[in-house]
Design an enzyme around this catalytic site. Structure first.
Site, PDB file in Angstrom:
ATOM      1  N   ASN A   1     -10.783  -3.342  -5.083  1.00  0.00           N
ATOM      2  CA  ASN A   1      -9.909  -2.401  -6.345  1.00  0.00           C
ATOM      3  C   ASN A   1     -10.657  -2.091  -7.584  1.00  0.00           C
ATOM      4  O   ASN A   1     -10.506  -1.223  -8.047  1.00  0.00           O
ATOM      5  CB  ASN A   1      -8.479  -2.818  -6.259  1.00  0.00           C
ATOM      6  CG  ASN A   1      -7.573  -2.673  -5.113  1.00  0.00           C
ATOM      7  OD1 ASN A   1      -6.696  -3.369  -4.908  1.00  0.00           O
ATOM      8  ND2 ASN A   1      -7.858  -1.346  -4.342  1.00  0.00           N
TER       9      ASN A   1
ATOM     10  N   ASP B   1       0.819  -1.279  -0.154  1.00  0.00           N
ATOM     11  CA  ASP B   1       0.216   0.152  -0.136  1.00  0.00           C
ATOM     12  C   ASP B   1       0.934   1.287   0.001  1.00  0.00           C
ATOM     13  O   ASP B   1       2.030   1.429   0.505  1.00  0.00           O
ATOM     14  CB  ASP B   1      -0.826  -0.112   1.144  1.00  0.00           C
ATOM     15  CG  ASP B   1      -2.058   0.882   1.028  1.00  0.00           C
ATOM     16  OD1 ASP B   1      -2.470   1.211  -0.066  1.00  0.00           O
ATOM     17  OD2 ASP B   1      -2.654   1.363   1.928  1.00  0.00           O
TER      18      ASP B   1
HETATM   19  C1  IPE Z   1      -1.081   0.151  -4.065  1.00  0.00           C
HETATM   20  O1  IPE Z   1      -1.234   1.529  -3.408  1.00  0.00           O
HETATM   21  C2  IPE Z   1      -2.287  -0.774  -4.033  1.00  0.00           C
HETATM   22  C3  IPE Z   1      -2.740  -1.273  -5.012  1.00  0.00           C
HETATM   23  C4  IPE Z   1      -4.071  -1.484  -5.314  1.00  0.00           C
HETATM   24  C5  IPE Z   1      -2.049  -1.750  -6.234  1.00  0.00           C
HETATM   25  P1  IPE Z   1      -2.460   2.499  -3.517  1.00  0.00           P
HETATM   26  O2  IPE Z   1      -2.854   2.583  -4.925  1.00  0.00           O
HETATM   27  O3  IPE Z   1      -3.465   1.804  -2.574  1.00  0.00           O
HETATM   28  O4  IPE Z   1      -1.887   3.563  -2.692  1.00  0.00           O
HETATM   29  P2  IPE Z   1      -2.687   4.795  -1.845  1.00  0.00           P
HETATM   30  O5  IPE Z   1      -3.030   3.913  -0.719  1.00  0.00           O
HETATM   31  O6  IPE Z   1      -3.510   5.357  -2.662  1.00  0.00           O
HETATM   32  O7  IPE Z   1      -1.459   5.713  -1.430  1.00  0.00           O
HETATM   33 MG    MG Z   2      -4.096   2.242  -0.390  1.00  0.00          MG
END
Ligand code: IPE
Ligand code: MG
Length: 229
Positions: free
Chosen positions: A50, A2
């Protein structure tokens, strides 16, 4: 993994740039883990939740995933890494699914580290699938409901045949599990760090493992019992 988005935003760059640099962290962590003898490394790459992100970010992530799998396949085979996928592949774009299945097939006889990619993964949906599958087997008479054990639940998850994780690392400063390996993590040591994923490299990974080694794992027993064992 993350913190990619915030890492980029903090640098006034598009979020996808954070995901791109995050792929470099993936390479470094996979290489380090395999080097130091980690038996199984699971990367939470894309959750069932996601899909709710803007379409452009989702397709950007899928594109990165496909190019990562393509470019790393040879390195994985050279390092004897076996790729596995946790999550339903039905919802992935057809081209990504095809590259993924190929990479899983090409590395299936590798005997080194297992690399689990959690893709379109959600812990609750995984458990739901296991419950349905077991109910179906009961109805068909091949499973006796009274004989269902914790082990049989484990056997119906994407991680069937694998031991539970010892250490769960979450980068990016949030303190939650976000639907990750809910059943399997019941006794995992949790490690939370503020470090954004693009900045999480070899040294940060080794620091997490060092912290893990300082923890006393009691599994319900007392500290004295553990020391005497
Ligand atoms: C990567 O980080 C996680 C994935 C879904 C690939 P994020 O995209 O969640 O990053 P933040 O939380 O917005 O900083
Ligand atoms: Mg994130």
């Amino acid at each position: 993994m993350d913190g990619n988005g915030r890492w980029a935003e903090e640098r006034h760059r598009p979020r996808l740039f954070g995901h791109k640099v995050g792929v470099d962290s993936v390479r470094e962590i996979v290489e380090t883990a395999s080097e130091i003898g980690v038996e199984i490394l699971t990367l939470y790459a894309f959750s069932t939740e996601n899909w709710n992100r803007p379409t452009r970010e989702v397709s950007g992530l899928m594109g990165l995933l496909k190019s990562y799998l393509r470019s790393e396949l040879r390195t994985m085979m050279r390092n004897n890494i076996r790729l596995r996928c946790l999550g339903g592949q039905d919802r992935l774009p057809a081209d990504v699914g095809a590259v993924l299945r190929q990479a899983v097939a090409d590395t299936c006889s590798c005997q080194g580290m297992i690399l689990n990619l959690a893709l379109n993964y959600g812990g609750r949906s995984e458990l739901l699938g296991a419950v349905r599958e077991m109910a179906r087997k009961c109805q068909e008479g091949v499973l006796d409901w009274g004989a269902i054990s914790e082990a049989s639940i484990s056997d119906h998850l994407f991680t069937a045949g694998q031991p539970d994780p010892d250490l769960l690392i979450r980068t990016g400063g949030e303190h939650r599990l976000s639907n990750f390996l809910l059943w399997q993590s019941s006794y995992a040591e949790l490690y939370f760090t503020e470090i954004r994923w693009p900045d999480f490299r070899k040294q940060q990974f080794l620091d997490a493992i060092h912290t893990f080694h300082l923890r006393q794992r009691r599994f319900g027993r007392t500290g004295v019992q553990v020391k005497e064992a």
